[in-house]
Design a protein around this motif. Structure first.
Motif, PDB file in Angstrom:
ATOM      1  N   GLY A 224     -28.905   0.406  46.282  1.00 17.64           N
ATOM      2  CA  GLY A 224     -29.009   0.269  47.735  1.00 17.64           C
ATOM      3  C   GLY A 224     -30.143  -0.632  48.182  1.00 17.64           C
ATOM      4  N   ALA A 225     -30.650  -0.345  49.417  1.00 18.64           N
ATOM      5  CA  ALA A 225     -31.654  -1.216  50.034  1.00 18.64           C
ATOM      6  C   ALA A 225     -32.913  -1.320  49.178  1.00 18.64           C
ATOM      7  CB  ALA A 225     -32.002  -0.678  51.414  1.00 18.64           C
ATOM      8  N   GLN A 226     -33.297  -0.202  48.565  1.00 22.08           N
ATOM      9  CA  GLN A 226     -34.495  -0.207  47.730  1.00 22.08           C
ATOM     10  C   GLN A 226     -34.303  -1.137  46.533  1.00 22.08           C
ATOM     11  OE1 GLN A 226     -35.493   3.557  45.989  1.00 22.08           O
ATOM     12  NE2 GLN A 226     -37.671   3.239  46.289  1.00 22.08           N
ATOM     13  N   GLY A 227     -33.105  -1.100  45.959  1.00 21.49           N
ATOM     14  CA  GLY A 227     -32.799  -1.963  44.820  1.00 21.49           C
ATOM     15  C   GLY A 227     -32.834  -3.431  45.203  1.00 21.49           C
ATOM     16  N   VAL A 228     -32.353  -3.740  46.404  1.00 23.61           N
ATOM     17  CA  VAL A 228     -32.361  -5.134  46.865  1.00 23.61           C
ATOM     18  C   VAL A 228     -33.808  -5.604  47.053  1.00 23.61           C
ATOM     19  CG1 VAL A 228     -31.675  -6.693  48.726  1.00 23.61           C
ATOM     20  CG2 VAL A 228     -30.093  -4.933  47.948  1.00 23.61           C
ATOM     21  N   GLY A 229     -34.637  -4.742  47.650  1.00 25.45           N
ATOM     22  CA  GLY A 229     -36.052  -5.084  47.833  1.00 25.45           C
ATOM     23  C   GLY A 229     -36.748  -5.314  46.501  1.00 25.45           C
ATOM     24  N   ARG A 230     -36.425  -4.447  45.526  1.00 24.99           N
ATOM     25  CA  ARG A 230     -37.026  -4.571  44.197  1.00 24.99           C
ATOM     26  C   ARG A 230     -36.572  -5.884  43.544  1.00 24.99           C
ATOM     27  NH1 ARG A 230     -36.314   0.629  42.652  1.00 24.99           N
ATOM     28  NH2 ARG A 230     -34.217   0.164  41.977  1.00 24.99           N
ATOM     29  N   ALA A 231     -35.303  -6.232  43.742  1.00 23.68           N
ATOM     30  CA  ALA A 231     -34.773  -7.471  43.150  1.00 23.68           C
ATOM     31  C   ALA A 231     -35.520  -8.683  43.709  1.00 23.68           C
ATOM     32  CB  ALA A 231     -33.277  -7.590  43.438  1.00 23.68           C
ATOM     33  N   ALA A 232     -35.770  -8.675  45.035  1.00 19.61           N
ATOM     34  CA  ALA A 232     -36.469  -9.807  45.660  1.00 19.61           C
ATOM     35  C   ALA A 232     -37.895  -9.910  45.121  1.00 19.61           C
ATOM     36  CB  ALA A 232     -36.477  -9.636  47.175  1.00 19.61           C
ATOM     37  N   THR A 233     -38.571  -8.781  45.021  1.00 16.93           N
ATOM     38  CA  THR A 233     -39.948  -8.784  44.495  1.00 16.93           C
ATOM     39  C   THR A 233     -39.954  -9.279  43.055  1.00 16.93           C
ATOM     40  OG1 THR A 233     -40.392  -6.865  45.850  1.00 16.93           O
ATOM     41  CG2 THR A 233     -41.994  -7.342  44.137  1.00 16.93           C
ATOM     42  N   ASN A 234     -39.068  -8.732  42.224  1.00 20.09           N
ATOM     43  CA  ASN A 234     -39.023  -9.129  40.811  1.00 20.09           C
ATOM     44  C   ASN A 234     -38.712 -10.611  40.661  1.00 20.09           C
ATOM     45  OD1 ASN A 234     -39.591  -6.572  39.981  1.00 20.09           O
ATOM     46  ND2 ASN A 234     -37.476  -5.989  39.592  1.00 20.09           N
ATOM     47  N   ALA A 235     -37.839 -11.120  41.532  1.00 20.48           N
ATOM     48  CA  ALA A 235     -37.475 -12.535  41.451  1.00 20.48           C
ATOM     49  C   ALA A 235     -38.706 -13.408  41.686  1.00 20.48           C
ATOM     50  CB  ALA A 235     -36.385 -12.854  42.474  1.00 20.48           C
ATOM     51  N   VAL A 236     -39.493 -13.069  42.705  1.00 21.64           N
ATOM     52  CA  VAL A 236     -40.666 -13.896  43.040  1.00 21.64           C
ATOM     53  C   VAL A 236     -41.730 -13.777  41.947  1.00 21.64           C
ATOM     54  CG1 VAL A 236     -42.527 -14.254  44.697  1.00 21.64           C
ATOM     55  CG2 VAL A 236     -40.237 -13.719  45.510  1.00 21.64           C
ATOM     56  N   VAL A 237     -42.009 -12.545  41.525  1.00 16.76           N
ATOM     57  CA  VAL A 237     -43.076 -12.345  40.529  1.00 16.76           C
ATOM     58  C   VAL A 237     -42.701 -13.014  39.207  1.00 16.76           C
ATOM     59  CG1 VAL A 237     -44.283 -10.606  39.160  1.00 16.76           C
ATOM     60  CG2 VAL A 237     -43.914 -10.222  41.585  1.00 16.76           C
TER      61      VAL A 237
END
Lengths: 257, 259
Positions: A224-237
């Protein structure tokens, strides 16, 4: 718990993650070269990555060139080498600052957006829907984004090179009292083709990495939304770390004696 | 095409586990050509996973899914795309592509399968939208501009645009008010009849199941525990079915808290 087992488990998990990423990258690359192609999607991505990242890359390289001119002037004044300012600015911008800063900026802007977009498509079943509509999601979603990142970042860096050097020129002329002709002459004398080419090669690699990490984390997003947020953070880092690691490797390949 | 007496879809011994959790434990189900079968069951019993296995979105651990007598489990690439080109799917949340206008959503499958060019697909998309009661002005809107009911209609239009001979419906009435749910049920019945398609739907909405099904199958704990004509559902003599259709908290079905 046995500490060695914990270390072993973590190491195996790392190898598994690397393996998954490499397989994902190989699959994406094979989809880039095999039809069907989606030129409209590719064009949209090229505009999104190239055109819409221009302001942020231009501002970053402009101010970096300006700061570099100021800093190198105050530093070089200690041993009366102020004349090297133009050369240092142009070398630093073309070899290092433009590709690395543009890569990091695009990672923040585009990598996060790709991960969020694909992540949302994953959790709302849009990626599954593509499969049911005779469309391979890797080919339709991932391949154009990676190709666009690979192609557009060198163009952005080329523009960033010019703007960064121009930033140094502005400070050199209006603040440090260089004669315009001398500053330009110094710039031309210092910069070689290899400096610019190495920066563009770095940019292409960084563009590939940023798009790859954005797509990889978004595509595999879950929860869900938390997973999408985590994906965006992981992508940038992960993009930022890979940019810095590959920056060293490419510099070593080009310039190590 | 299926041979005489051979079902359009034949599922045998379908197993699927996600980690420790065994979701499907040997699903057996037949859907005859032109038949509308509805699979009912509580949340987390494996209804969606069964359909996703049939579409190749989820790879089953074991078992067989025959479409027109041909094995579809394990198909990849062009072979899978060829099978899927004959199927349509209405997803629970619609799964419309946010970045494309409504008409492009509807036309997507036609263009992707090479049946139409993008330009030729537009009139077909608008025609299909009309079939589900939406005017041509809706074609230019983005999915985010539509209400839930309209999104479901667009998703239905997308599912039937390529005139598939098998259509899957995943919880077609979830999240809709009873009137809109009934409108969607009517549209489903009408579209399936008009196309002469085979339909496999999953739902826990009994009103919807009674309206669109020729036959109902109950999935519980990863297995089909009852199957029969819709007219016999009230006298099934099956405790699981009785508890489910009457919505009783007490009975043999214990609702899992975790997925």
């Amino acid at each position: 718990m046995n500490p060695l087992a914990a270390i072993g488990r973590a190491f195996l998990a790392l190898l598994e993650a690397i393996g998954r990423l490499v397989l994902f990258a190989l699959s994406a690359v094979t989809h880039i070269v095999r039809p069907p192609f989606y030129p409209r999607v590719l064009l949209r991505q090229m505009v999104d990555i190239g055109y819409y990242s221009l302001p942020v890359v231009a501002l970053t390289t402009l101010f970096s060139g300006m700061v570099l001119a100021l800093q190198s002037h105050t530093g070089f004044a200690r041993f009366s080498a102020e004349g090297a300012v133009a050369g240092v600015v142009s070398l630093a911008i073309t070899r290092e600052l433009a590709p690395v800063l543009a890569g990091l900026m695009v990672a923040g802007r585009v990598g996060a957006s790709m991960a969020a977009e694909l992540g949302t498509m994953r959790v709302t079943e849009q990626i599954d829907a593509l499969s049911t509509l005779s469309t391979d999601p890797m080919k339709y979603l991932v391949a154009p984004r990676i190709l666009a990142g690979f192609a557009m970042l060198p163009l952005l860096v080329l523009v960033g090179d010019v703007i960064g050097i121009f930033g140094g020129y502005i400070v050199g002329i209006y603040k440090l009292d260089f004669a315009p002709a001398v500053y330009i002459d110094q710039t031309w004398r210092f910069v070689e083709v290899q400096d610019v080419v190495s920066g563009l090669v770095k940019a292409a690699v960084f563009g590939f990495l940023v798009s790859l990490m954005g797509c990889y984390h978004g595509y595999r997003s879950e929860g869900g939304a938390q997973g999408v947020g985590r994906a965006a953070t992981n992508a940038v880092v992960s993009s930022a770390i890979l940019i810095l690691v590959f920056n060293y490797i490419i510099t070593e390949l080009f310039f190590a004696k | 095409m299926s041979g005489p007496g051979e079902p359009k879809i034949r599922i045998r011994g379908l197993h699927k586990a996600f980690g420790e959790k065994e979701v499907l434990r040997g699903v057996d189900l037949d859907v005859g050509a032109g038949e509308s079968v509805v699979v009912i069951g509580g949340s987390g019993t494996g209804k969606s996973v069964t359909v996703k296995c049939a579409l190749g979105i989820v790879e089953p651990d074991s078992g067989s899914i025959l479409i027109d007598g041909a094995e579809s489990v394990g198909l990849k690439g062009a072979a899978r795309e060829a099978v899927n080109a004959r199927m349509g799917m209405l997803f629970q949340g619609g799964a419309l592509f946010d970045s494309l206008p409504v008409w492009e959503n509807v036309a997507f499958g036609l263009v992707a399968a090479g049946q139409r060019t993008r330009r030729d697909a537009k009139p077909v998309a608008l025609e299909t939208l009309a079939q589900v009661g939406l005017g041509p002005e809706v074609g230019g809107l983005m999915p985010a501009e539509l209400s839930g009911g309209m999104q479901k209609r667009v998703a239905l239009a997308r599912a039937i645009a390529a005139r598939p001979d098998i259509i899957f419906f995943d919880e077609p009435t979830t999240g809709l008010d009873p009137i809109m749910a009934d409108v969607i049920n009517d549209l489903i019945v009408e579209c399936v009849r008009e196309l002469g398609a085979t339909a496999l739907s999953i739902t826990h909405d009994m009103a919807s199941a009674r309206k669109i099904a020729d036959r109902i199958a109950m999935l519980h704990d990863g297995r089909i525990v009852w199957s029969g004509p819709v007219s016999e559902i009230d006298e099934s003599g099956n405790d699981f079915v009785d508890q489910f259709i009457n919505g009783r908290a007490t009975g043999p079905i214990r609702m899992a808290v975790r997925r």
